[in-house]
Design a protein around this motif. Structure first.
Motif, short mmCIF file in Angstrom:
data_model
loop_
_atom_site.label_atom_id
_atom_site.label_comp_id
_atom_site.label_asym_id
_atom_site.label_seq_id
_atom_site.Cartn_x
_atom_site.Cartn_y
_atom_site.Cartn_z
N THR A 34 0.86 -1.18 0.00
CA THR A 34 0.00 0.00 0.00
C THR A 34 0.89 1.23 0.00
O THR A 34 1.87 1.29 0.75
N TYR A 35 0.55 2.22 -0.82
CA TYR A 35 1.37 3.42 -0.98
C TYR A 35 0.63 4.66 -0.48
O TYR A 35 -0.57 4.82 -0.72
N GLU A 36 1.38 5.49 0.22
CA GLU A 36 0.87 6.82 0.58
C GLU A 36 1.37 7.78 -0.49
O GLU A 36 2.58 7.95 -0.66
N ILE A 37 0.44 8.37 -1.22
CA ILE A 37 0.80 9.27 -2.32
C ILE A 37 0.36 10.69 -1.95
O ILE A 37 -0.82 10.95 -1.72
N SER A 38 1.33 11.58 -1.89
CA SER A 38 1.06 12.96 -1.49
C SER A 38 1.45 13.91 -2.61
O SER A 38 2.52 13.78 -3.21
N ILE A 39 0.57 14.89 -2.87
CA ILE A 39 0.79 15.84 -3.97
C ILE A 39 0.65 17.25 -3.42
O ILE A 39 -0.46 17.79 -3.31
#
Length: 537
Positions: free
Chosen positions: A382-387
């Motif tokens: 599972t990936y935490e993707i922050s923009i």
């Protein structure tokens, strides 16, 4: 206080150290803040690369009834942006805007695992109940940072009734003080379902913390200019109150009998009080107990053994990307802050038996076998993707977007890879594989528009921050933590057996995070303020 000018040395300029230092400087203490790095903030920082801004440490902040009122208490004003959390599994995506979205989450899980519909209902019911207790904990700002004398009706009509609800919620949450994996195994035998719900948490996270997080998602916020703005604002206040900062100073020795700290260059820093707001293992390795009473030295030795025999929680692998696609594309496909799992299968034995065998018998595996495992691990994670630019548009060049993509990762694996001499190749493989996974799933053909990429590993975090095992939230949950881990005892978490030395930060209480780090910094400062006031001038 100002006539006494007690000297306080604060070691570690992360959020705990900054907070403690600011409160003490405001009270007139002579405060020196020392850090091994060339900047303040510790794990909380925002940096620039080719016009793109990226955050280190947390991707956004959880208020927890602490951060916002504490900053107000310090007289700090700042601009905030909304930070909506999204959850994605394969091609399913939901945004969490209220607890009502828990039903949409349930619907997605049933679509993915239709044979477990009844079990999913039980799990969602548990999440709903635990989240309600969590809501009670977050309902009011911490009273320590509110002037209650201005509104006595608030005290009697709202605060006192809430206090009883708060104590009730604590008792109920105590019933869920078991590893999340164990709790969910009572409700379902589907390991994939269990993994999908919890594999973005640290292993053995207490159930009350992990399953109550659905409500916590609603408490996130993002500061203008990136997460690093928080440390900069507190630093400015601290300096304005007369505090001093020494950077690039690595404290290697603490001599309590002489009330001095010594850095790697031999420079001594005398103190009346010291707050250690850095890695606790480093503190106990640095102590010189000569000159102390025998019983004090014995207590320190016992505490040292407890701390040094424990280990930190998993660390993270972080991929930073500059992408030639506009923020609008990512707003439509992911949102500003996403927890994304590309496969419903879940990590399963890849993250359990196989990972343990790899760590324990690393030298028995060939490079190709290790990379085969790594590819499976990354495909199922599972990936935490922050923009950042989706909160603050100034954080990337116009028409382009910066991404941070991270997943939990074990420090010992990277340590062994580096020792084997192929660390750079390992990093390159991780970067390429994660980009491929995203390109084949949520961000189609992403690899075609990447302008640059680089990454950080648990080794990066350990080397930069000095954090044992590269841990980002303190101690592992896989064994009982060697620190206080009950809410009611947080005020005691800053005490040490070392004369005139207090501790603060992510290592002094479990589970930790920025709010707890700052709160422990405040508690440490208050202990010193009270002691100084009791002593005659």
């Amino acid at each position: 206080m100002k006539s006494e000018r007690k000297r306080v040395v604060v070691v570690g300029a992360g959020m705990a150290g900054l907070t403690a230092a600011a409160y003490l400087a405001r009270e007139g203490f002579e405060v020196l803040l020392v850090d091994k790095n060339d900047r303040v903030g510790g794990l909380v920082s925002t940096f620039e690369n080719n016009g793109f801004f990226f955050d280190t440490g947390p991707r956004a902040f959880i208020n927890s009834g602490i951060i916002k009122p504490m900053l107000g208490h310090l007289g700090i004003q700042w601009d905030l942006f909304e930070n909506v959390i999204s959850i994605g599994i394969e091609d399913h995506l939901i945004k969490i805007r209220s607890m009502d979205d828990l039903r949409e989450y349930q619907r997605i899980l049933v679509q993915l695992y239709p044979e477990n519909e009844a079990e999913i209902q039980q799990i969602i019911t548990a999440i709903s109940q635990i989240s309600e207790y969590t809501r009670v904990l977050y309902e009011f700002d911490n009273p320590n940072f509110t002037d209650l004398t201005k509104d006595k009706s608030f005290i009697f009509k709202k605060l006192i009734p809430w206090t009883f609800k708060f104590l009730h919620a604590l008792r109920k949450l105590n019933q869920y003080n078991m590893p999340m994996e164990d709790f969910l195994k009572r409700l379902t035998t589907n390991q994939s379902l269990i993994d999908i719900i919890i594999q973005h948490f640290f292993r053995k996270t207490p159930t009350h913390f992990a399953l109550g997080y659905f409500y916590v998602y609603l408490d996130y916020f993002y500061p203008k200019g990136g997460t690093g703005a928080l440390s900069k604002l507190i630093k400015e206040k601290f300096l304005g109150w007369g505090g001093k900062i020494e950077l690039n100073k690595n404290i290697v020795e603490i001599v309590p009998s002489e009330c001095k700290a010594v850095d790697s260059d031999g420079q001594a820093y005398p103190y009346d009080y010291l707050i250690w707001a850095a890695d606790l293992k480093t503190l106990y390795r640095s102590l010189k107990v000569t000159g102390l009473e025998a019983d004090t030295a014995a207590r320190i030795k016992s505490e040292s053994e407890r701390k040094r025999s424990s280990k930190g929680a998993e660390s993270v692998f972080i991929l930073y990307l500059g992408v030639n696609r506009p923020p609008a594309y990512f707003r439509q496909n992911s949102g500003e802050h996403l927890f994304y799992t590309p496969s419903r299968k879940g990590l399963g034995q890849t993250n359990h038996a196989e990972r343990i065998r790899l760590i324990e018998n690393f030298d028995q595996f060939s490079k190709s076998e290790i990379l085969d495992w790594l590819e499976r691990f990354l495909e199922l994670n599972t990936y935490e993707i922050s923009i950042p630019a989706l909160r603050d548009p100034t954080l990337s060049p116009e028409g382009k977007t910066g991404l941070m993509v991270s997943c939990l990762f074990d420090y010992p694996i990277l340590e062994k890879v580096e020792k084997a001499g192929w660390y750079d190749e390992f990093k390159e493989f991780c970067e390429t594989t994660v980009i491929r996974i995203l390109s084949e799933s949520i961000f189609k053909n992403l690899q075609e528009d990447i302008l640059f990429r680089f990454s950080a590993t648990p080794l990066t975090i350990q080397k930069v921050s000095g954090s044992s095992e590269g841990a980002i939230t303190g101690w592992s949950f896989e064994n009982p933590p060697p620190v206080i881990h009950t809410l009611k005892d947080i005020p005691k978490s800053v005490l040490t057996p070392i004369p005139n030395v207090y501790q603060a930060g992510q290592w002094v209480y479990s589970p930790a995070g920025v709010p707890i780090a700052m709160l422990t910094g405040w508690y440490a400062s208050q202990n010193i303020i009270k002691r100084a006031r009791k002593k005659p001038a």
